[in-house]
Design an enzyme around this catalytic site. Sequence first.
Site, short mmCIF file in Angstrom:
data_model
loop_
_atom_site.label_atom_id
_atom_site.label_comp_id
_atom_site.label_asym_id
_atom_site.label_seq_id
_atom_site.Cartn_x
_atom_site.Cartn_y
_atom_site.Cartn_z
N THR A 118 11.99 2.93 -4.20
CA THR A 118 12.01 1.97 -5.31
C THR A 118 11.30 2.55 -6.54
O THR A 118 10.30 1.99 -6.99
CB THR A 118 11.32 0.65 -4.90
OG1 THR A 118 9.98 0.97 -4.50
CG2 THR A 118 12.03 -0.05 -3.78
N HIS A 170 -8.41 3.93 -2.37
CA HIS A 170 -7.50 3.69 -1.26
C HIS A 170 -8.27 3.47 0.02
O HIS A 170 -9.46 3.80 0.13
CB HIS A 170 -6.46 4.81 -1.12
CG HIS A 170 -6.96 6.14 -0.65
ND1 HIS A 170 -6.80 6.59 0.63
CD2 HIS A 170 -7.58 7.13 -1.31
CE1 HIS A 170 -7.29 7.82 0.74
NE2 HIS A 170 -7.77 8.18 -0.42
N ASP A 201 -12.88 10.98 3.07
CA ASP A 201 -11.67 10.61 2.33
C ASP A 201 -10.90 9.57 3.13
O ASP A 201 -10.24 9.92 4.10
CB ASP A 201 -10.82 11.86 2.11
CG ASP A 201 -9.51 11.56 1.39
OD1 ASP A 201 -9.34 10.44 0.88
OD2 ASP A 201 -8.66 12.47 1.34
N GLU A 259 -2.11 5.52 0.30
CA GLU A 259 -2.31 6.52 -0.76
C GLU A 259 -1.93 7.90 -0.30
O GLU A 259 -1.38 8.71 -1.05
CB GLU A 259 -3.77 6.51 -1.22
CG GLU A 259 -4.05 7.42 -2.42
CD GLU A 259 -4.61 8.80 -2.04
OE1 GLU A 259 -4.97 9.56 -2.96
OE2 GLU A 259 -4.70 9.15 -0.84
N GLU A 303 2.57 0.86 -6.47
CA GLU A 303 3.35 -0.38 -6.35
C GLU A 303 2.67 -1.53 -7.08
O GLU A 303 3.33 -2.36 -7.71
CB GLU A 303 3.57 -0.74 -4.87
CG GLU A 303 4.37 0.30 -4.09
CD GLU A 303 5.66 0.71 -4.76
OE1 GLU A 303 6.49 -0.16 -5.02
OE2 GLU A 303 5.83 1.92 -5.08
N HIS A 362 -8.91 15.99 5.38
CA HIS A 362 -7.62 15.67 6.03
C HIS A 362 -7.50 16.20 7.46
O HIS A 362 -6.40 16.31 7.99
CB HIS A 362 -6.44 16.18 5.19
CG HIS A 362 -6.16 15.35 3.98
ND1 HIS A 362 -4.97 15.41 3.30
CD2 HIS A 362 -6.94 14.44 3.31
CE1 HIS A 362 -5.02 14.58 2.24
NE2 HIS A 362 -6.20 13.99 2.23
#
Lengths: 708, 708
Positions: free
Chosen positions: A263, A373, A383, A421, A430, A517
């Site tokens: 979208t 986020h 994170d 995120e 969004e 991560h």
Amino acid sequence: MLKTLLIGFGCCACVLALGIVIGHFGISKPESPALSWADDVVKDVDENFITTFLSEVDNKEIEQNLRELTKVPHMATTEGDEQTVQFMLKRWKDSESGLDEAWREEYSVYLSFPDPKNPNKVTVVNASNAVLHTVREKEINYTSDQNDPNVVPPYAAYSPPGNIKGKLVYANYGRPNDYMLLNETMDLRGTVAITRYGGAGRAAKAINAAPYGVVGVLVYTDPYDINDGLMSDQNETYPHSWYLPPSGVERGSFNTLYGDLLTPYLAAKGIVQKWYSPSEITPIILKHVTFSSKITRIEFPALDGKMAPNDWQGSFPCPYNFGGPGFKAASTFKDSKVKVDIGNYDVVKNSSNVMGIIRGSVEPDRYVIYGNHRDSWVHGAIDPSSGTSVMLEISRVLGRMVKQGKWRPRRSIIFGSWGAEEFGLIGSAEYTEQYFTKLSERTVAYINVDIAVNAPGFESTSVYDNWIKYTNKTSPTHGVIPRFLEVTTLRLSITSGSLLWTCPTRTIGARIYPAYHTAYDTFDYASKYIDPGFTSHQAVARTAGNVLLRLADSLLLPLSCGDYAETLEDYLKEAVMQYEEQLKAKDLSMEPIKLAVSSFRRAASHLEEVIKNSDLKNEPLKVRMINDQLMLLDRAFLDPLAFPDKYAFRHVIWTSSSAGKPTFPGLADAFAKAASSGQQSDWDKVHYHLSILTQAIEGAAHTLTSTF
Amino acid sequence: MLKTLLIGFGCCACVLALGIVIGHFGISKPESPALSWADDVVKDVDENFITTFLSEVDNKEIEQNLRELTKVPHMATTEGDEQTVQFMLKRWKDSESGLDEAWREEYSVYLSFPDPKNPNKVTVVNASNAVLHTVREKEINYTSDQNDPNVVPPYAAYSPPGNIKGKLVYANYGRPNDYMLLNETMDLRGTVAITRYGGAGRAAKAINAAPYGVVGVLVYTDPYDINDGLMSDQNETYPHSWYLPPSGVERGSFNTLYGDLLTPYLAAKGIVQKWYSPSEITPIILKHVTFSSKITRIEFPALDGKMAPNDWQGSFPCPYNFGGPGFKAASTFKDSKVKVDIGNYDVVKNSSNVMGIIRGSVEPDRYVIYGNHRDSWVHGAIDPSSGTSVMLEISRVLGRMVKQGKWRPRRSIIFGSWGAEEFGLIGSAEYTEQYFTKLSERTVAYINVDIAVNAPGFESTSVYDNWIKYTNKTSPTHGVIPRFLEVTTLRLSITSGSLLWTCPTRTIGARIYPAYHTAYDTFDYASKYIDPGFTSHQAVARTAGNVLLRLADSLLLPLSCGDYAETLEDYLKEAVMQYEEQLKAKDLSMEPIKLAVSSFRRAASHLEEVIKNSDLKNEPLKVRMINDQLMLLDRAFLDPLAFPDKYAFRHVIWTSSSAGKPTFPGLADAFAKAASSGQQSDWDKVHYHLSILTQAIEGAAHTLTSTF
């Protein structure tokens, strides 16, 4: 390693005045008398209140927040994510320290996950497809956290499923120049490239490879780039230090856009129908290249071909060769290929933002937004949970004041805990799509604190002293001041800042903290190695809260148009130095843009005079008029047609540029392209960017006067 | 002919409340006490002042303005145009009745003129190129005005120079269906089509022809379409009546875009460099088709081929045939072709807007803009000088009040006298490009009065009574009310209105007054046949001034979000009726858009409640907050990506549509295309328009609440 402190305040706009005030909190003012209606309207920020706020920010509370948020892995839309949603809602709806209101905003968004039944695999296979070597599929466990069955195995989100096989080559960081050089040594068609993190975005490593016929790209983290150069032995890394263990893998999204992919520019609400189908967006993600993300210290010594240049060498104890392509005849991998099997699947799932608000007393229709986020890849202690812990502490202190009736901000404060995120800024994108006009017209500023602290270190002087010592700039107007790191801005063009404790002196300027991560980014890691005692977190909470309160409560917004003029002048100076001579040779003049920057400076000085000569305490409508000019200044630089090839970028000053010059991004990129191709059509684009820049700067200058 | 009066108020937004108040001026209120600062801030519109204004608007002054403005032809950038610039400046700088300030805004714009040395020509030539007939090159003079050497001969601006020759065919109005039908009777390749004005835009007549291989298009005015059907004899037309004489030719621009063609979306100021070169924009204007604009009553009887259908017949006393192609074997033009020689040249010239301002006392940064273009094709007594005369009378009355210290508007009033409108809305478009952000953020409304009066007629009741009698609608909320003609809106999306006296009962609904764009549009024509005594002009000045004052002085802006909701509901109803069934069959749901319209209605009702329950006299900041919501409501419907093929259109509700349905334009056009092609990609576009509409309406609804 010298342990020091630094706050980088990323700033897309004219927030400079903030920097100046941060060092000077604590100046007391006489108490306000009992409020009448008229007093309320012209009330300014209360320094005593800020002092109280600072004293109430509690490092133990932050630690407790972090412990709670990192109990389980909370990747977007998982059960762990839902637990954090509930936690945020509980906190923000608390009757003693919650906000005026808190709620969930849900979007159904397009995500990509590894399929447990069809795990991703990287193997070395010989000519008869016998597997000679299998790359490890998950990280080694060192703490109980990592035994959680919900630790997602390393994967490259949005890598399309499929199987490829090819001879291995080494492509350094996977930058355009890296592939160009590699291509000079061999035919890359049909090869699988292994690249290291850094130097180029994740997806760019594959996008850059595609033109050469590379069929797959692997990405790994070289110890050189993350562990301050050389430390990579198992005993030197976590759990023995903050360095990344050899089996650690950085997860990540290989989506190059922002927001839900199905979208674009529309909020992925039930009410908006999906516009793209997955098959239509595949070209955006890339068709023929498959990603994986694996550390491998076995393949490297076996790689054939010439030795790569010095700046391609990493920290594995072997020379890094280009590859034959493929392996040395003398190695066990002789004539072998690398096989990559990707079993990712795509799915549309509901992802939630958690929103909360403290409504403004005088100007409820002006918003200061503070966000971060909430979703992580694994436990995400740094994170993003370091930032979320800080946000929760700020909202706790302020919420309590509101509940006790001691304070209400002049403007509304909106807190946002964004979902998904990690897959491409989805939750926040969004949100801005859904409320685009409303946010654009009314938002004073946005403060983002994602990773709050990403390196150990503290000097026991003030935040301001540390800041100005380690990251400063000399301004013609203000002298030596804390430097703000400039950031790019997407569609909305709202004045924004991001705060972060970091360490300016890591040996090779690693782009991020070692456990980023990976499955090692846990509470244990954060509390042992990043911020024992949580005092750095506390300092971030105090500083971010201080900024927030000044934006929410100041009668006159602490945004300086004179500092904006300074940036434009700096950019112009650089552009003239870099481009003017060559532009002249092409009959393109920089005079119009010089005049535009002068107009802007003149208009900014005029507005500063107006402010100085106004009796703001007695002119509430004039204050609003001036504040509107300051708040909306950045919007004047938006041009939805300026960057047709850059999704969501519209700001002619603060858009990402690949030219890497501290100047106008569109001009810099267009110039680099024209200078390289020499084509007239490319020089025409330079001409175009000169024109739109000139008009945007003139247009922004016009907004700094109230009439004509 | 029944002579009646009508005001059409074209409205792009929520100006409905205006209609209601216009009928009720004169309600007196107690005098304000001596102004203190606080009183000033909450002062509302003064009905006594409006009454005074109405009584001072003088028909003789308007007549004198018109006489002055129409002394000489004043086509854009000519000497006559400069004389009108000087006249406007003199009036707006007058020490007794001028504005606070007045100035010239100059743009260098791309124009097209006929070359006196190489005049445009249409001839009939035989096989050996002998000229059998030459079409008249200029109008017959009936008054001394027309002896002026600066009367520009009829031409089609932006028609590229060149020569073509081909057999003549008749293509009715030059609409797509006209060419389609014509093409069924013959091979159109190499023909020259003659089309009549009306039914399709000027340039569209050629654009529609191009796919069939037509090499040239002529445009003429059929008496049927302009002289109320049948009157076309020389004795029945001007100077004996207001009807167009046989030699009259409508000039016009055949440019399909808006603003300067060389600087799309950028102001054509010296400071902005030209972005397109003329060779690059030629494709926009068309490459292979040449225009001319000539009346011809000789060719028609000679045209060969079958007789065209009834609705192709005009008022020349002969049957209208399709053409052979070419002429009848029995005619003197047997085997002849039509030859078209175009000698137009393009040139960049300086065109001026004249701007003036009365600065607001309380909210100088809110603008009510009142404008009209100044340039004409010839003397332009009706188009545009009737409107300019009215504007000058309004500014005279208001300017005098300001100079005498009797009044100053709450908000700033900006007057604009635009240049080069006839070539493609150039002056106003450049102005909005130059001040885009400033105007977008701060303009309350724009009022345009171009042609002020375009038909004779007056009934001696009030404006309101005439309006509601001849042009009304039934609103669920308000009952029978004056109807506003809805207009499309370009980039800025500012609430806009246009006022005009016209005549609703002309026999065949002629699209415009007979002398439009001809050399007969003179003071003599206007004062004899359109408005002897200038009382209709006076009524327009009073009405437009009344609207202007209410927009400038009302404490609460007279804009109604409830009426906007009503329009959305009407549009939705029509869309559901027209499309829902077929959409369902394609698995496309209209539920989201229904929910969005409900959200909008709910939000509008909420805001109306807030207004009703507010003590506006005591809450100046709240008034500003509500007014901002009303002023900016239309901006929420802008989507710069919604209409990639429609230059400058961005508004998802008020954009031009070729489907001709009173509903959402993007949806209507997309649906018409998909229903006709049946292609899935076209149904996807319908899907896309459903989505962007839904989001825009939801987004607009969000802006009607002050916080979240």
